[in-house]
Design an enzyme around this catalytic site. Structure first.
Site, PDB file in Angstrom:
ATOM      1  N   TYR A 185      22.271 -92.674  89.689  1.00 45.41           N
ATOM      2  CA  TYR A 185      22.367 -92.340  88.256  1.00 45.41           C
ATOM      3  C   TYR A 185      20.989 -92.327  87.603  1.00 45.41           C
ATOM      4  O   TYR A 185      20.632 -91.365  86.927  1.00 45.41           O
ATOM      5  CB  TYR A 185      23.278 -93.362  87.573  1.00 45.41           C
ATOM      6  CG  TYR A 185      23.617 -93.039  86.134  1.00 45.41           C
ATOM      7  CD1 TYR A 185      24.416 -91.946  85.821  1.00 45.41           C
ATOM      8  CD2 TYR A 185      23.156 -93.840  85.096  1.00 45.41           C
ATOM      9  CE1 TYR A 185      24.742 -91.653  84.489  1.00 45.41           C
ATOM     10  CE2 TYR A 185      23.476 -93.561  83.781  1.00 45.41           C
ATOM     11  CZ  TYR A 185      24.273 -92.463  83.477  1.00 45.41           C
ATOM     12  OH  TYR A 185      24.597 -92.185  82.161  1.00 45.41           O
TER      13      TYR A 185
ATOM     14  N   SER B  54      20.267 -90.928  79.393  1.00 47.42           N
ATOM     15  CA  SER B  54      20.658 -92.332  79.251  1.00 47.42           C
ATOM     16  C   SER B  54      19.391 -93.136  79.006  1.00 47.42           C
ATOM     17  O   SER B  54      18.332 -92.818  79.562  1.00 47.42           O
ATOM     18  CB  SER B  54      21.327 -92.819  80.541  1.00 47.42           C
ATOM     19  OG  SER B  54      21.387 -94.232  80.553  1.00 47.42           O
TER      20      SER B  54
HETATM   21  N1  LIG Z   1      29.216 -93.958  77.828  1.00 48.48           N
HETATM   22  C1  LIG Z   1      27.998 -94.475  77.818  1.00 48.48           C
HETATM   23  O1  LIG Z   1      27.792 -95.660  77.507  1.00 48.48           O
HETATM   24  C2  LIG Z   1      26.816 -93.612  78.178  1.00 48.48           C
HETATM   25  C3  LIG Z   1      25.556 -94.202  78.123  1.00 48.48           C
HETATM   26  C4  LIG Z   1      24.432 -93.442  78.427  1.00 48.48           C
HETATM   27  C5  LIG Z   1      24.594 -92.111  78.773  1.00 48.48           C
HETATM   28  N2  LIG Z   1      25.840 -91.557  78.815  1.00 48.48           N
HETATM   29  C6  LIG Z   1      25.935 -90.131  79.163  1.00 48.48           C
HETATM   30  O2  LIG Z   1      26.734 -89.475  78.205  1.00 48.48           O
HETATM   31  C7  LIG Z   1      27.414 -88.362  78.812  1.00 48.48           C
HETATM   32  C8  LIG Z   1      28.897 -88.440  78.542  1.00 48.48           C
HETATM   33  O3  LIG Z   1      29.373 -89.678  79.037  1.00 48.48           O
HETATM   34  P1  LIG Z   1      30.820 -90.252  78.671  1.00 48.48           P
HETATM   35  O4  LIG Z   1      30.667 -91.722  78.676  1.00 48.48           O
HETATM   36  O5  LIG Z   1      31.382 -89.559  77.500  1.00 48.48           O
HETATM   37  O6  LIG Z   1      31.611 -89.850  80.006  1.00 48.48           O
HETATM   38  P2  LIG Z   1      33.162 -89.601  80.285  1.00 48.48           P
HETATM   39  O7  LIG Z   1      34.018 -90.218  79.244  1.00 48.48           O
HETATM   40  O8  LIG Z   1      33.371 -89.973  81.701  1.00 48.48           O
HETATM   41  O9  LIG Z   1      33.291 -88.005  80.144  1.00 48.48           O
HETATM   42  C9  LIG Z   1      32.615 -87.193  81.059  1.00 48.48           C
HETATM   43  C10 LIG Z   1      32.972 -85.738  80.805  1.00 48.48           C
HETATM   44  O10 LIG Z   1      32.327 -84.947  81.819  1.00 48.48           O
HETATM   45  C11 LIG Z   1      33.296 -84.153  82.524  1.00 48.48           C
HETATM   46  N3  LIG Z   1      32.926 -84.017  83.930  1.00 48.48           N
HETATM   47  C12 LIG Z   1      32.803 -85.010  84.839  1.00 48.48           C
HETATM   48  N4  LIG Z   1      32.564 -84.500  86.055  1.00 48.48           N
HETATM   49  C13 LIG Z   1      32.516 -83.147  85.896  1.00 48.48           C
HETATM   50  C14 LIG Z   1      32.332 -82.063  86.794  1.00 48.48           C
HETATM   51  N5  LIG Z   1      32.157 -82.263  88.109  1.00 48.48           N
HETATM   52  N6  LIG Z   1      32.334 -80.800  86.303  1.00 48.48           N
HETATM   53  C15 LIG Z   1      32.536 -80.582  84.978  1.00 48.48           C
HETATM   54  N7  LIG Z   1      32.743 -81.563  84.081  1.00 48.48           N
HETATM   55  C16 LIG Z   1      32.747 -82.827  84.550  1.00 48.48           C
HETATM   56  C17 LIG Z   1      34.583 -84.964  82.358  1.00 48.48           C
HETATM   57  O11 LIG Z   1      35.738 -84.150  82.470  1.00 48.48           O
HETATM   58  P3  LIG Z   1      36.531 -83.893  83.856  1.00 48.48           P
HETATM   59  O12 LIG Z   1      36.593 -85.203  84.577  1.00 48.48           O
HETATM   60  O13 LIG Z   1      37.826 -83.362  83.393  1.00 48.48           O
HETATM   61  O14 LIG Z   1      35.723 -82.862  84.570  1.00 48.48           O
HETATM   62  C18 LIG Z   1      34.456 -85.475  80.933  1.00 48.48           C
HETATM   63  O15 LIG Z   1      34.884 -84.490  80.006  1.00 48.48           O
HETATM   64  C19 LIG Z   1      27.009 -88.412  80.284  1.00 48.48           C
HETATM   65  O16 LIG Z   1      25.912 -87.551  80.492  1.00 48.48           O
HETATM   66  C20 LIG Z   1      26.585 -89.854  80.487  1.00 48.48           C
HETATM   67  O17 LIG Z   1      25.692 -90.002  81.566  1.00 48.48           O
HETATM   68  C21 LIG Z   1      26.953 -92.280  78.535  1.00 48.48           C
END
Ligand SMILES: NC(=O)c1ccc[n+]([C@@H]2O[C@H](COP(=O)([O-])OP(=O)(O)OC[C@H]3O[C@@H](n4cnc5c(N)ncnc54)[C@H](OP(=O)(O)O)[C@@H]3O)[C@@H](O)[C@H]2O)c1
Length: 262
Positions: free
Chosen positions: A157, A142
């Site tokens: 985080y 991030s």
């Molecule tokens: N969205 C943003 O603005 C943003 C910004 C900066 C960085 N990021 C990073 O980008 C990545 C993806 O984020 P996103 O926004 O796409 O998140 P998201 O929509 O919440 O998706 C998260 C994914 O991770 C899986 N997950 C969560 N807990 C888990 C566990 N305990 N074991 C295995 N799988 C697990 C979830 O599936 P289940 O719940 O089914 O397990 C889901 O498929 C993350 O690393 C996040 O920190 C996101």
């Protein structure tokens, strides 16, 4: 668009959001997929979409927030084998709120999922990459890792993402095989369920300033799509750089690719 034909990619957190978009982009670029998350139904839906693109997919249902879950996932992934590309994308943004109010168990679970699971998956999948002389490891971080003081109320985080980046850059320095790379990807501010979840929280619970920041991102149209972020990730992935911190804005342009907002 780069081609990954003949490669097999593991994407963790592949059921929705950035992970799903990355898995589908990789399938569109010719890769076969191994999809990992906890929600079987979401993984099955993405697996169907991968097959619609003419590629094979294997689903691995695993909880990476516990040591037992990581051990089971490592055994399963080693048995699946043949993984050339690893996108460590699964993460949690919890616990949020004042540091005096968070539960230690929740901080430990975040450290396990956001850092220890990535380290464990990489150490399990690195030996075959080194043996074949080609491999790609991408750890999704991030932008907040680079400006931790801007995310008051999200101590766990930013701590985990800083640790993840240190793990990645150190691992890249350790790898002596030039065909195997390890890089960080900062995906931008992306319209996913993680963002929606923050906006749904009680502002009193997580802090009004923090909550307001995320509502403003949404209201001002600052969020990019998961597909735009995945496209930038794949353009970075087509390079041979290692030990780098990739961002959406720094993605190399390819012919026909749309400009990406930071
Ligand atoms: N969205 C943003 O603005 C943003 C910004 C900066 C960085 N990021 C990073 O980008 C990545 C993806 O984020 P996103 O926004 O796409 O998140 P998201 O929509 O919440 O998706 C998260 C994914 O991770 C899986 N997950 C969560 N807990 C888990 C566990 N305990 N074991 C295995 N799988 C697990 C979830 O599936 P289940 O719940 O089914 O397990 C889901 O498929 C993350 O690393 C996040 O920190 C996101």
């Amino acid at each position: 668009m780069p081609s990954f034909t003949g490669r097999t990619a593991l994407v963790t957190g592949a059921g929705r959001g950035i992970g799903r978009a990355t898995a589908l982009a990789l399938a569109g670029a010719g890769a076969d997929l191994v999809l990992l998350a906890r929600s079987d139904g979401q993984l099955s839906a993405v697996a169907d979409e991968v097959r619609e693109r003419g590629r094979t997919s294997t689903t691995v249902v695993a909880d990476l927030s516990t040591v037992d879950g990581i051990s089971r996932a490592r055994r399963t992934l080693s048995a699946v084998g043949g993984i050339d590309i690893v996108i460590n994308n699964a993460a949690t943004i919890t616990p949020m709120g004042p540091s005096t109010s968070v539960e230690t168990d929740d901080v430990v679970a975040a450290l396990i999922l956001n850092v220890a699971a990535v380290s464990a998956i990489n150490s399990a999948l690195l030996p075959p990459m080194l043996a074949q002389g080609w491999g790609r490891i991408v750890n999704v971080s991030s932008g907040l890792a680079g400006r931790p003081a801007s995310f008051v109320g999200g101590n766990a985080y930013v701590t985990t993402k800083a640790g993840l980046e240190a793990h990645t850059l150190n691992l890249a320095a350790e790898i002596e095989q030039p065909g195997v790379t390890a890089n960080v990807y900062r995906p931008g501010i992306v319209d996913t369920s993680m963002q929606a979840w923050i906006r749904e929280q009680d502002p009193q619970g997580i802090g009004e300033a923090l909550h307001g920041q995320f509502v403003t991102y949404y209201e001002q149209g600052s969020l990019i799509t998961p597909e735009a972020s995945a496209d930038a990730l794949l353009r970075h992935l087509s390079t041979s750089g290692t030990g780098e911190i990739w961002t959406v804005a720094s993605a190399p342009e390819t012919a026909g690719s749309a400009p990406i907002r930071p």
